[in-house]
Design an enzyme around this catalytic site. Structure first.
Site, mmCIF file in Angstrom:
data_model
loop_
_atom_site.group_PDB
_atom_site.id
_atom_site.type_symbol
_atom_site.label_atom_id
_atom_site.label_comp_id
_atom_site.label_asym_id
_atom_site.label_seq_id
_atom_site.Cartn_x
_atom_site.Cartn_y
_atom_site.Cartn_z
ATOM 1 N N LYS A 100 -5.367 0.001 -1.494
ATOM 2 C CA LYS A 100 -6.479 0.941 -1.534
ATOM 3 C C LYS A 100 -6.134 2.121 -2.451
ATOM 4 O O LYS A 100 -5.059 2.721 -2.327
ATOM 5 C CB LYS A 100 -6.797 1.454 -0.134
ATOM 6 C CG LYS A 100 -7.385 0.404 0.794
ATOM 7 C CD LYS A 100 -8.784 0.001 0.354
ATOM 8 C CE LYS A 100 -9.428 -0.960 1.335
ATOM 9 N NZ LYS A 100 -10.815 -1.300 0.948
ATOM 10 N N LYS A 126 -18.435 -11.253 1.811
ATOM 11 C CA LYS A 126 -18.210 -11.054 3.238
ATOM 12 C C LYS A 126 -19.376 -11.668 4.002
ATOM 13 O O LYS A 126 -20.543 -11.406 3.691
ATOM 14 C CB LYS A 126 -18.074 -9.569 3.556
ATOM 15 C CG LYS A 126 -16.877 -8.928 2.848
ATOM 16 C CD LYS A 126 -16.788 -7.435 3.074
ATOM 17 C CE LYS A 126 -15.580 -6.853 2.341
ATOM 18 N NZ LYS A 126 -15.469 -5.390 2.466
#
Length: 329
Positions: free
Chosen positions: A107, A214
């Site tokens: 991240k 997703k």
């Protein structure tokens, strides 16, 4: 036939699971679970999402609980480690939660992080994985085009696999892809692939080299597979910080994708300090199995959300169901 809300809520349980490390600005992940004819399923849109967006997540939960998944083409799914915005000294401990994973997603571009901190974190991951490890970075749309171009140049020496969602909009993704194409570093779209039409828009705009898919935000396994086929782009199947039940949905999706070129972001049970089952879908030898997950009653009770939060989720199902009923009418 769309199940009625009372049928969904008859077995519903709402849980609040603590995280190992603060992630996406939260320390606790809330989720609703309920049982359909095909097994347990999950409804867990993040709390800030509106009812329209949440309705796609409800469609996914119904799809997985009331419809048999497509035939599986593989029985295990290779997964990546996920490294949140931690201090470089903590990187090794984070990677240890993902045994056998050869790929790490790091991240970056957090509002409380500097580029120098991002570079230090990616450097630490590269040192931990060695030259053969794969590193991808995820900016969650946190940079503008100029910032993204500067950051990509700063991070490129660490031999990145791809850069995920460097900018927020499809137009910005297309521009940063044009600017950095000479570097041979693929651009992946994630947040831009949130609504049913977005994957097509991203592909048509030439805004990405691959898509992060997703199951929950796209309305379920069958809808996601349809979109994958229409875009013609390679995909990475990922999770939305799900419980192991939601991860099972993602694993069944990944198992059905005809060509799976990249390790998937389905190892995130390692980010949970607690789960709803005593057999969680944790990475082993760098992969997770494709199977249904049964919750355990004692864990559902131990991590039950407060009565106020449970009522909030029950009401949310009703609102999301109303939106969904209009779309399928």
């Amino acid at each position: 036939m769309l199940p009625e809300p009372n049928e969904l809520l008859a077995t519903a349980r709402v849980v609040a699971l603590p995280l190992v490390t603060r992630f996406r600005g939260i320390d606790v992940r809330e989720a609703m679970l309920f049982e359909g004819p095909e097994g347990w399923t999950e409804f867990s849109p993040f709390v800030e999402y509106d009812d329209d967006e949440a309705s796609a997540w409800l469609a996914a939960a119904i799809d997985f609980g009331w419809t048999a998944p497509p035939p599986a083409l593989r029985d295990r799914i290779p997964v990546n480690a996920t490294v949140p915005a931690v201090d470089p000294d903590s990187v090794a401990a984070v990677l240890a939660r993902f045994p056998g994973c050869r790929t790490a997603k790091v991240k970056v571009a957090g509002s409380d992080q500097t580029l120098a901190q991002d570079v230090a974190r990616v450097r630490a991951v590269r040192e931990a994985l060695g030259p053969e490890g794969r590193i991808r970075v995820d900016a969650n749309g946190g940079w503008n085009v100029d910032e993204a171009e500067h950051a990509i140049h700063a991070l490129a020496p660490f031999d990145l696999e791809y850069v995920e969602q460097p900018c927020a909009s499809v137009e910005e993704l297309a521009e940063i892809r044009r600017r950095t194409k000479y570097m041979g570093l693929p651009i992946a779209a994630d947040e831009s692939v949130r609504r049913a039409d977005d994957p097509l828009a991203v592909a048509e705009a030439g805004a990405a080299d691959l898509l992060v898919i997703k199951a929950q935000p796209l309305g379920g396994i069958h809808r996601a597979l349809e979109l994958i086929g229409r875009t013609g782009l390679p995909v990475v199947v990922s999770s939305a910080l799900d419980t192991s039940i939601g991860l099972s949905m993602g694993a069944h999706l990944a198992a059905s994708v005809p060509s799976l070129e990249f390790d998937c972001g389905l190892g995130t049970a390692s980010l949970l300090a607690a789960d709803v089952t005593r057999s969680p879908l944790l990475p082993q030898d760098g992969s997770i199995p494709v199977r249904r997950v049964l919750p355990h009653l004692d864990l559902l009770e131990r991590y039950a959300a407060s009565p106020e939060r449970t009522e909030w989720w029950f009401e949310r199902v009703g609102r999301a169901h109303a939106v969904l009923a209009q779309t399928v009418a």
